[in-house]
Write an enzyme that holds these catalytic residues in place. Sequence first.
Site: not given
Ligand code: HMG
Length: 383
Positions: A79, A111, A233
Amino acid sequence: MNVGIDQISFHVPNFYVDMVDLANARNVDPNKFLIGIGQEKMAVNPKSQDIITFATNAAKQILTDDDLNKIDLIIVGTESSIDESKAAAVVLHRLLDIQPFARSFEVKEACYAGTAGLQMALNHVRLHPDKKALVIATDIAKYGLNSGGEPTQGAGAVAILVAANPKILVIHEESLALTQDIYDFWRPTNQAYPLVDGPLSNETYIQSFNQVWNTYNQQFNQQISDYQALLFHIPYTKMGKKALQSVLPTADQITQERLLQHYEDSIQYSRQVGNLYTGSLYLGLISLLENSQDLKTTQKIGLFSYGSGAVAEFFTASLVNGYQEHLHHSLHQNLLNERKRLSIEEYEKMFEDSLDVNVDQEFSDTYPYSIQSIHNTIRQYRK
Ligand code: HMG
């Protein structure tokens, strides 16, 4: 007839960012990235290295002269295309010196594209067992500096040689795919970075896994205890773990421990490179094979592929006796260990220094297969 993975290898660029450095620079608790997201390092590429560079390096490591004569299908899943018309597979076909009478093309569905390519390649070899197919999943995952997705970036490629009577993994014909038109992550043409609804993407990923997992097991009479490992993935290592945990309560204690341990083995490389997009599931496969000591040839491995947008697929595979002899463990360890750690200042500079193919230029990067020059918008690679 058994068809599957005869050879498999990966390549990542020779630079990385340490996630503690990134967390400190972004004023975030490092444990959010290390534990909450589950990433330690993130692969970064200079503009002289692209999806062709990674793909060529990954494939060069696994192909013999005999393979080059037998491959008649080259599929690139990506992609991060470098051209709207010409397929990266055509350039790879030349750089890899594959015999001329071959089909070469590129496929896209976020992906999931690597799996789309792999399934096509498997069917091709099932029809033509004397031939081989090369599938390459290669990408650059970039969300932008200071963006929500920044800690989930990465770059690199996985190369897979598909053959009859494979040396590493037999892939079974039974599989189940699922398509749902959802805007969780997408990148309109000409837009540099994807648009992403993080929470929706996490939710759709888990929901898709549960749908294909339950239906596959019903259709093909499988239970969770039949699997020795479940591979996912891996956009970031916590994501696959959440999906795994959503089905673990249905398993007995021994199965739970086995699946959790093998999940940990499968994320060792991803923790150090980040999201490879199309290659992530297969990087997890390599990590499992190279870092697990107790895998059996008698029990199945389940693979969950997910591409935003969204297409998901669940399929299964079995290891071949003696598969360990055909892995490239030390080569991969050296590749990861010999990378240069960037300061955040260097990373940001590298990140923003994007390639302009409209400017003729020469590059001093001596990295294998890196871009040597651009002339008339055409990239010349260092061979
Ligand atoms: P965010 O808002 O930065 O993070 O977004 P958050 O607030 O959701 O926190 C993440 C985790 O960290 C949470 O854990 C928190 O509790 C924890 P969870 O509740 O999820 O278990 N946390 C802590 N833990 C320990 N100590 C601390 C602490 N603070 C917080 N101090 C997000 C995270 C992944 C959404 C963001 O980075 C993002 O948008 N990433 C891109 C999208 C993505 O990867 N999505 C995954 C599914 S889609 C997919 O896999 C397809 C993809 O590969 C693309 C394709 O297909 O081409 C992305």
